[in-house]
Design an enzyme around this catalytic site. Structure first.
Site, PDB file in Angstrom:
ATOM      1  N   GLU A   1      18.671   9.356 -27.689  1.00  0.00           N
ATOM      2  CA  GLU A   1      19.417   9.836 -28.855  1.00  0.00           C
ATOM      3  C   GLU A   1      18.760   9.228 -30.081  1.00  0.00           C
ATOM      4  OE1 GLU A   1      23.476   9.556 -31.361  1.00  0.00           O
ATOM      5  OE2 GLU A   1      22.626   7.862 -30.313  1.00  0.00           O
TER       6      GLU A   1
ATOM      7  N   ASP B   1      21.718   5.695 -25.684  1.00  0.00           N
ATOM      8  CA  ASP B   1      22.495   5.715 -26.920  1.00  0.00           C
ATOM      9  C   ASP B   1      21.784   4.930 -28.022  1.00  0.00           C
ATOM     10  OD1 ASP B   1      25.165   6.089 -28.328  1.00  0.00           O
ATOM     11  OD2 ASP B   1      24.942   3.916 -28.422  1.00  0.00           O
TER      12      ASP B   1
HETATM   13  O1  ISL Z   1      20.861   6.482 -36.730  1.00  0.00           O
HETATM   14  C1  ISL Z   1      21.506   7.473 -36.952  1.00  0.00           C
HETATM   15  C2  ISL Z   1      21.020   8.462 -37.911  1.00  0.00           C
HETATM   16  O2  ISL Z   1      19.682   8.249 -38.251  1.00  0.00           O
HETATM   17  C3  ISL Z   1      22.823   7.664 -36.309  1.00  0.00           C
HETATM   18  O3  ISL Z   1      23.181   8.975 -36.273  1.00  0.00           O
HETATM   19  C4  ISL Z   1      22.944   6.987 -34.928  1.00  0.00           C
HETATM   20  O4  ISL Z   1      21.863   7.259 -34.132  1.00  0.00           O
HETATM   21  C5  ISL Z   1      24.165   7.407 -34.209  1.00  0.00           C
HETATM   22  O5  ISL Z   1      25.275   7.183 -35.001  1.00  0.00           O
HETATM   23  C6  ISL Z   1      24.294   6.652 -32.888  1.00  0.00           C
HETATM   24  O6  ISL Z   1      25.420   7.145 -32.228  1.00  0.00           O
HETATM   25  C7  ISL Z   1      25.740   6.619 -30.995  1.00  0.00           C
HETATM   26  O7  ISL Z   1      25.958   5.227 -31.050  1.00  0.00           O
HETATM   27  C8  ISL Z   1      27.064   4.806 -31.808  1.00  0.00           C
HETATM   28  C9  ISL Z   1      28.349   5.542 -31.469  1.00  0.00           C
HETATM   29  O8  ISL Z   1      29.325   5.280 -32.422  1.00  0.00           O
HETATM   30  C10 ISL Z   1      28.120   7.033 -31.369  1.00  0.00           C
HETATM   31  O9  ISL Z   1      29.296   7.678 -30.943  1.00  0.00           O
HETATM   32  C11 ISL Z   1      26.978   7.265 -30.431  1.00  0.00           C
HETATM   33  O10 ISL Z   1      26.724   8.621 -30.206  1.00  0.00           O
HETATM   34  C12 ISL Z   1      27.227   3.341 -31.547  1.00  0.00           C
HETATM   35  O11 ISL Z   1      27.227   3.109 -30.171  1.00  0.00           O
END
Ligand code: ISL
Length: 525
Positions: free
Chosen positions: A258, A188
């Site tokens: 991600e 994540d």
């Molecule tokens: O960094 C981003 C865009 O360049 C964001 O999209 C980021 O990577 C994203 O929001 C991360 O999401 C994940 O971690 C978050 C959580 O709220 C999300 O649901 C999860 O998918 C914090 O843990």
């Protein structure tokens, strides 16, 4: 959370997933990714973990996870879980000890002294870094008399991933879950793992635009996103996982990152054969704009041609952070994304509900559960998090509770798994047919060729010598168009036969009539 509730509290749980495990076997799905189900005060639906090896009682007990993992294994289904290590909850015992400067936890988080104090005696944050969920990314802690950094909410304190003791803890968490039967991890917010050690201010993307207040999107995140040290850390974690493969007799476990960014940056998350990072970074396919055939062709070929040799492509269209594709565009776009993901080379990652064409749900302000709507999505995240629609009984068969945690989409009367199973050309049946096609040798190993048939009609083939060839055709525009496939695609066989088609897609001799709006089809010869 939204898949299936087994105990009638309105929230999906591990036993719920177990009770519907045959849904995945029915579709021949190889792995399932479950979002965080660990102990958490739920500031961000569980992406704020207060104990990495305990299960939130709302979702079940450890025994339930073990049983789920056994049932999945019996069916050859792998379980992938979220590894949320960019941050922990501020209610984690590590954080509490860190506040009290108890060793070694004192350095588990990103503590910093204030830059100074303002005229009212208030501490000034060390630099201009912003939180993705709004405001400064620095939160003052009055007990420790220092700021801590949080890329997301202030209840999600960033972990200091340069700390060796902490890395040891994380490696143990990985081992713990592998022993429980986990086959992979989604890293994540991996892009956020590392921050500039010199704490330099982020530059503005466009310094000529003056604003009273800036937000995360105004900055060029060169000091807080995708720093090279990130790959080094992931590589270290990857080695722990790979070593466990060997010990446990072979079956390869996977790591998915991600991350967001351009192709050059995403490529780095693959590493190389000698220096593996993740197996692949998630790659969102269409994104948020309408597409012409040329654009689609460019996006797909650019990606496929640039994947490192040891790597595998992957495609994902929506998640718990995005709007549903069927809500961003006309609903028919769902078919486009599904046909692409299933028939392109590589791994296809689907968000629950896509198999029945779930669209964004109307969620009233008083029903909203998400405290931190992602600023990058335009309508909040709850619209795509509503319960799975199983049948036309109360709450779509998701829960026996009167009220589910988020409301069920009102269209569940007609759009649900049970009714779509009965209806020939439903999303579900088309989805299933495509999944079956995916298993063919051609789809697994066939060469990919891309064709722009017209401004709006896009086609590609999958060809494997000695096996059937497939051609996928889709209309990205809104008008009916007739295209001459034989004119464009070499060696097109005479015996072209449609194998999977969405409504209204038609075929006549070597011409394809890709009718109004999206409506893709696959044909073979
Ligand atoms: O960094 C981003 C865009 O360049 C964001 O999209 C980021 O990577 C994203 O929001 C991360 O999401 C994940 O971690 C978050 C959580 O709220 C999300 O649901 C999860 O998918 C914090 O843990």
């Amino acid at each position: 959370m939204s898949f299936k509730d087994s105990d009638g509290d309105g929230v999906g749980d591990l036993n719920g997933i177990k009770s519907r495990i045959d849904h995945f076997s029915d579709l021949q799905i190889g792995s399932i990714w479950i979002t965080p189900f660990f102990e958490s005060p739920e500031d961000d639906i569980g992406y704020d973990i207060s104990n990495y090896t305990n299960i939130n009682p709302k979702f079940g007990k450890m025994k339930d996870f073990e049983e789920l993992s056994e049932e999945a294994a019996k069916r050859g289904i792998k379980i992938i879980i979220d590894l949320v290590i960019n941050h922990s909850s501020d209610e984690h015992i590590w954080f509490k000890k860190s506040v009290d400067r108890i060793k070694p936890y004192d350095e588990f988080y990103m503590w910093q002294d204030p830059k100074g104090y303002d005229s009212n005696g208030r501490p000034i944050p060390p630099n201009n870094w912003m939180s993705l969920f709004g405001d400064s990314a620095w939160q003052w802690n009055d007990k420790r008399k220092q700021f801590y950094y949080h890329a997301f909410s202030k209840k999600q304190a960033d972990l200091n991933l340069r700390n060796e003791m902490l890395k040891k803890e994380i490696k143990n968490i990985i081992k713990f879950w592998v022993h429980k039967g986990v086959s992979g991890f989604r890293l994540d917010a991996a892009g956020q793992y590392m921050e500039d050690a010199l704490l330099r201010d982020e530059p503005l993307l466009n310094p000529s635009i003056k604003k009273k207040e800036y937000d995360w999107r105004d900055f060029n995140h060169i000091y807080t996103l995708n720093l090279p040290e990130t790959y080094e850390l992931i590589h270290e974690l990857r080695l722990v996982l790979d070593e466990m493969n060997e010990k446990k007799g072979g079956a390869e476990r996977i790591m998915i990152s991600e991350v967001f960014g351009n192709l050059t940056m995403q490529r780095k998350f693959y590493g190389s054969e000698k220096y593996p990072v993740t197996h692949f970074p998630f790659h969102f396919i269409i994104g948020s704009d309408y597409c012409t055939a040329r654009k689609l062709h460019e996006r797909i070929t650019e990606w496929l041609e640039n994947i490192p040799e040891h790597g595998v492509a992957n495609w994902i269209s929506e998640s718990h952070d995005t709007n549903r594709v069927g809500g961003r565009f006309v609903r028919e776009y769902l078919h486009i994304e599904n046909f692409l993901m299933m028939m392109l080379p590589g791994v296809a990652c689907f968000y629950y509900g896509l198999e029945i064409g779930m669209v964004n749900s109307p969620v009233r302000p008083d029903q909203i559960q998400d405290k931190h709507s992602d600023p990058l999505s335009f309508r909040g995240r709850d619209v795509a998090r509503t319960p799975m629609q199983w049948d036309d009984s109360m709450n779509a068969g998701f829960t026996t509770a009167r009220k589910s945690w988020l409301p069920v989409h009102p269209n569940y009367w007609s759009e649900n798994v049970e009714s779509q199973k009965k209806f020939g050309n439903s999303y579900y049946n088309i989805f299933k047919d495509l999944l079956r096609l995916r298993k063919t040798k051609t789809c697994k190993n066939g060469k990919f060729n891309s064709y722009m048939m017209s401004r709006w009609i896009y086609a590609f083939t999958r060809v494997l010598k000695g096996y059937e060839t497939y051609v996928v055709v889709m209309n990205l525009g809104t008008e009916t168009e007739i295209v001459n496939l034989a004119g464009e695609i070499p060696h097109l066989g005479d015996s072209l036969k449609v194998v999977v088609a969405s409504d209204n897609a038609g075929y006549k001799k070597s011409q394809l009539l890709a009718a109004k709006l999206a409506l893709p089809l696959v044909a073979r010869w």
